[in-house]
Design a protein around this motif. Sequence first.
Motif, PDB file in Angstrom:
ATOM      1  N   THR A 140      12.264  47.385 -54.854  1.00 19.47           N
ATOM      2  CA  THR A 140      10.982  45.569 -55.384  1.00 19.47           C
ATOM      3  C   THR A 140      10.976  46.182 -57.278  1.00 19.47           C
ATOM      4  OG1 THR A 140       9.290  46.735 -54.573  1.00 19.47           O
ATOM      5  CG2 THR A 140       9.824  45.139 -53.361  1.00 19.47           C
ATOM      6  N   ILE A 141      10.498  47.611 -57.478  1.00 23.83           N
ATOM      7  CA  ILE A 141      10.693  47.188 -58.586  1.00 23.83           C
ATOM      8  C   ILE A 141      11.738  47.035 -59.722  1.00 23.83           C
ATOM      9  CG2 ILE A 141      10.291  49.254 -60.362  1.00 23.83           C
ATOM     10  CD1 ILE A 141       9.056  51.364 -58.845  1.00 23.83           C
ATOM     11  N   ALA A 142      13.091  47.467 -58.880  1.00 26.75           N
ATOM     12  CA  ALA A 142      14.152  46.905 -59.432  1.00 26.75           C
ATOM     13  C   ALA A 142      13.853  45.219 -59.993  1.00 26.75           C
ATOM     14  CB  ALA A 142      15.556  47.465 -59.523  1.00 26.75           C
ATOM     15  N   GLN A 143      13.704  44.777 -58.600  1.00 18.51           N
ATOM     16  CA  GLN A 143      13.197  43.211 -58.774  1.00 18.51           C
ATOM     17  C   GLN A 143      12.301  43.180 -59.323  1.00 18.51           C
ATOM     18  OE1 GLN A 143      12.216  42.976 -54.668  1.00 18.51           O
ATOM     19  NE2 GLN A 143      14.260  42.809 -54.082  1.00 18.51           N
ATOM     20  N   ALA A 144      11.435  43.675 -59.961  1.00 23.38           N
ATOM     21  CA  ALA A 144      10.486  43.253 -60.820  1.00 23.38           C
ATOM     22  C   ALA A 144      10.660  43.073 -62.164  1.00 23.38           C
ATOM     23  CB  ALA A 144       9.116  44.207 -60.473  1.00 23.38           C
ATOM     24  N   ILE A 145      12.118  43.782 -62.432  1.00 32.75           N
ATOM     25  CA  ILE A 145      12.438  44.456 -63.567  1.00 32.75           C
ATOM     26  C   ILE A 145      13.364  43.127 -64.247  1.00 32.75           C
ATOM     27  CG2 ILE A 145      13.800  45.607 -65.277  1.00 32.75           C
ATOM     28  CD1 ILE A 145      12.818  47.905 -64.192  1.00 32.75           C
ATOM     29  N   HIS A 146      13.876  42.985 -62.762  1.00 32.58           N
ATOM     30  CA  HIS A 146      14.607  41.679 -63.433  1.00 32.58           C
ATOM     31  C   HIS A 146      14.630  40.534 -62.784  1.00 32.58           C
ATOM     32  CE1 HIS A 146      17.836  44.522 -64.149  1.00 32.58           C
ATOM     33  NE2 HIS A 146      17.746  45.312 -63.504  1.00 32.58           N
ATOM     34  N   MET A 147      12.986  39.895 -63.054  1.00 35.21           N
ATOM     35  CA  MET A 147      12.429  38.676 -62.734  1.00 35.21           C
ATOM     36  C   MET A 147      11.406  38.095 -63.820  1.00 35.21           C
ATOM     37  SD  MET A 147       9.840  39.376 -59.693  1.00 35.21           S
ATOM     38  CE  MET A 147      11.026  39.216 -58.276  1.00 35.21           C
ATOM     39  N   THR A 148      11.179  39.571 -64.655  1.00 32.77           N
ATOM     40  CA  THR A 148      10.398  39.035 -65.925  1.00 32.77           C
ATOM     41  C   THR A 148      11.052  38.412 -66.926  1.00 32.77           C
ATOM     42  OG1 THR A 148       8.981  41.054 -65.013  1.00 32.77           O
ATOM     43  CG2 THR A 148       8.433  40.722 -66.982  1.00 32.77           C
ATOM     44  N   ASN A 149      10.185  37.291 -67.748  1.00 33.72           N
ATOM     45  CA  ASN A 149      11.212  37.378 -68.825  1.00 33.72           C
ATOM     46  C   ASN A 149      10.681  37.891 -70.351  1.00 33.72           C
ATOM     47  OD1 ASN A 149       8.316  36.675 -69.594  1.00 33.72           O
ATOM     48  ND2 ASN A 149       8.226  34.123 -69.047  1.00 33.72           N
ATOM     49  N   GLU A 192       3.479  44.453 -59.164  1.00 32.46           N
ATOM     50  CA  GLU A 192       4.249  45.237 -58.138  1.00 32.46           C
ATOM     51  C   GLU A 192       3.606  45.525 -57.177  1.00 32.46           C
ATOM     52  OE1 GLU A 192       6.538  46.489 -55.555  1.00 32.46           O
ATOM     53  OE2 GLU A 192       5.575  47.795 -56.631  1.00 32.46           O
ATOM     54  N   CYS A 193       3.352  45.205 -55.966  1.00 29.42           N
ATOM     55  CA  CYS A 193       2.758  45.988 -54.892  1.00 29.42           C
ATOM     56  C   CYS A 193       3.134  46.198 -53.778  1.00 29.42           C
ATOM     57  CB  CYS A 193       1.503  45.165 -54.363  1.00 29.42           C
ATOM     58  SG  CYS A 193       0.521  44.049 -56.098  1.00 29.42           S
ATOM     59  N   ALA A 194       4.796  46.992 -54.159  1.00 23.85           N
ATOM     60  CA  ALA A 194       5.761  47.091 -52.789  1.00 23.85           C
ATOM     61  C   ALA A 194       5.630  48.824 -52.362  1.00 23.85           C
ATOM     62  CB  ALA A 194       6.137  46.434 -51.905  1.00 23.85           C
ATOM     63  N   ALA A 213       1.062  49.360 -57.184  1.00 26.52           N
ATOM     64  CA  ALA A 213       1.935  50.591 -55.506  1.00 26.52           C
ATOM     65  C   ALA A 213       1.922  52.055 -56.162  1.00 26.52           C
ATOM     66  CB  ALA A 213       3.068  49.713 -54.705  1.00 26.52           C
ATOM     67  N   PHE A 214       2.025  53.184 -55.329  1.00 28.84           N
ATOM     68  CA  PHE A 214       2.182  54.092 -55.478  1.00 28.84           C
ATOM     69  C   PHE A 214       3.585  54.620 -55.188  1.00 28.84           C
ATOM     70  CE2 PHE A 214      -2.360  54.234 -56.072  1.00 28.84           C
ATOM     71  CZ  PHE A 214      -2.972  55.243 -57.263  1.00 28.84           C
ATOM     72  N   VAL A 231       4.308  36.565 -60.704  1.00 30.43           N
ATOM     73  CA  VAL A 231       5.056  36.405 -59.317  1.00 30.43           C
ATOM     74  C   VAL A 231       4.143  37.847 -58.885  1.00 30.43           C
ATOM     75  CG1 VAL A 231       6.659  37.417 -57.929  1.00 30.43           C
ATOM     76  CG2 VAL A 231       7.495  36.001 -60.125  1.00 30.43           C
ATOM     77  N   VAL A 232       3.885  38.570 -57.590  1.00 30.85           N
ATOM     78  CA  VAL A 232       3.136  38.965 -56.760  1.00 30.85           C
ATOM     79  C   VAL A 232       4.167  39.641 -55.861  1.00 30.85           C
ATOM     80  CG1 VAL A 232       1.543  39.955 -55.696  1.00 30.85           C
ATOM     81  CG2 VAL A 232       0.733  38.342 -57.324  1.00 30.85           C
ATOM     82  N   ILE A 233       4.150  40.296 -55.539  1.00 32.35           N
ATOM     83  CA  ILE A 233       5.094  41.712 -54.514  1.00 32.35           C
ATOM     84  C   ILE A 233       5.122  42.114 -53.781  1.00 32.35           C
ATOM     85  CG2 ILE A 233       7.949  43.287 -54.834  1.00 32.35           C
ATOM     86  CD1 ILE A 233       8.455  42.096 -57.203  1.00 32.35           C
ATOM     87  N   GLY A 234       5.004  41.618 -52.745  1.00 31.02           N
ATOM     88  CA  GLY A 234       4.323  42.787 -51.782  1.00 31.02           C
ATOM     89  C   GLY A 234       3.150  41.849 -51.536  1.00 31.02           C
ATOM     90  N   PRO A 235       3.199  41.220 -49.669  1.00 34.65           N
ATOM     91  CA  PRO A 235       1.913  41.203 -48.900  1.00 34.65           C
ATOM     92  C   PRO A 235       0.656  41.770 -48.480  1.00 34.65           C
ATOM     93  CG  PRO A 235       3.966  40.398 -47.735  1.00 34.65           C
ATOM     94  CD  PRO A 235       3.943  41.443 -48.649  1.00 34.65           C
ATOM     95  N   GLY A 236       0.672  42.900 -49.270  1.00 32.58           N
ATOM     96  CA  GLY A 236      -0.528  43.853 -48.856  1.00 32.58           C
ATOM     97  C   GLY A 236      -1.762  43.301 -48.596  1.00 32.58           C
ATOM     98  N   PRO A 237      -3.098  43.995 -49.072  1.00 36.19           N
ATOM     99  CA  PRO A 237      -3.927  43.506 -49.206  1.00 36.19           C
ATOM    100  C   PRO A 237      -3.963  42.956 -50.688  1.00 36.19           C
ATOM    101  CG  PRO A 237      -4.351  45.449 -47.702  1.00 36.19           C
ATOM    102  CD  PRO A 237      -2.615  45.674 -47.844  1.00 36.19           C
TER     103      PRO A 237
END
Length: 384
Positions: free
Chosen positions: A275-284, A268-270, A293-294, A198-204
């Motif tokens: 979005t960091i919380a989303q990353a934690i809870h969507m990882t197995n 996590e690129c946002a 991201a910073f 999963v990639v979070i954040g459609p920046g470059p």
Amino acid sequence: MYSPIDVKTSADIPVPAQMKAWVLGGPDELFLRDKPTPVPRRAEVLVRIDAVAICATDLEIIHKGSPARIQGGLPFNKNFTPGHEYMGTVAALGPEVDEFRIGERVSVEIHAGCGQCKRCRQGMYTSCLNYGKPEKGHRANGFTTDGGFAEYAVNHINTLVRVPDSMTDPEATLVVTAGTSMYGLTELGGLVAGESVVVIGPGPIGLLAVAVAKALGASPVILTGTRDKRLAIGKELGADRVVNIAQEDPVEIVKQLTGGIGADYVIECAGTEQTIAQAIHMTNRGGKICLAAFPHEPVTTDIAHLVRNNIYVFGIRGEGRSATHRAMELMAEKRFDATRIHTHTFPLADLPTALRYARERVEDAIKVVVTNREASMMASAAAE
């Protein structure tokens, strides 16, 4: 006349003693000035800059100053030339340099570590323990040493990646962005074929992370964000599913697509608390998260969930472990089209306008590129 002792030049690519460069005044001030053309030293070359892409970090440096100076409590670095995602032509060789030839087209990495600290010896030169100390051999062009918003820049040979003839100048500026995405996947283990990403954040970086993950065989590749146009580009770059988080719950969608267990890898690129919380809870369980991201503010998040589920978290800085070389090979083989994120081009003389497009996302700008020479633009057009 540019003729420093022990530096090799060629009449085919004459180098002036003075060059044009954009330099910082105060915060948010840039001025086009004449500066002495820099001189390459041992293990360095002089690069004639043909094109440079604008990164969000450039905008922060122009506004606040370089991270190393801020962390060190140093004053705003006036007369500094920012810009770090550039490519160009080798114009002069430092003493005894024979790894490159004058006239070769090259793209560059940002960081050249000191080569002597513990981290550099481990290959972690973007985490150099002498970061920000050029007197110790460290260079981070556009961060701690003068960068690419100029006609010429000096680069260590370890930071150079040859550009194939089939690649245009603007495309070659994107290898650093692709390299950063590649570095993130490298730190997560690199073996992503058949794994869910999963990639979070459609920046470059996020968009090219989708492209790199798909090129390496990841399946499924899922991209989340809020901008439909950018999510559509993510589909073109290989995303199997895109999720507009304003309309769907990304954690639930990821679990539905992975048999209820969650993703193997999340990039996590946002950089937001949400979005960091989303990353934690969507990882197995046992999965891995790369924070690319910073966040601008301290983040409160569910550390207990990470611990209970044995989830690994990695932070990356820049394009380490020679990831740009691997990214360049994928780009050269047309495994993905990085130019999908290049939206606008301006001449170097019009850098302020280019920066405004990048800062304000004018016309939904993603990657804005400035070109340094009319000849470079013509060569790129011919290659296309």
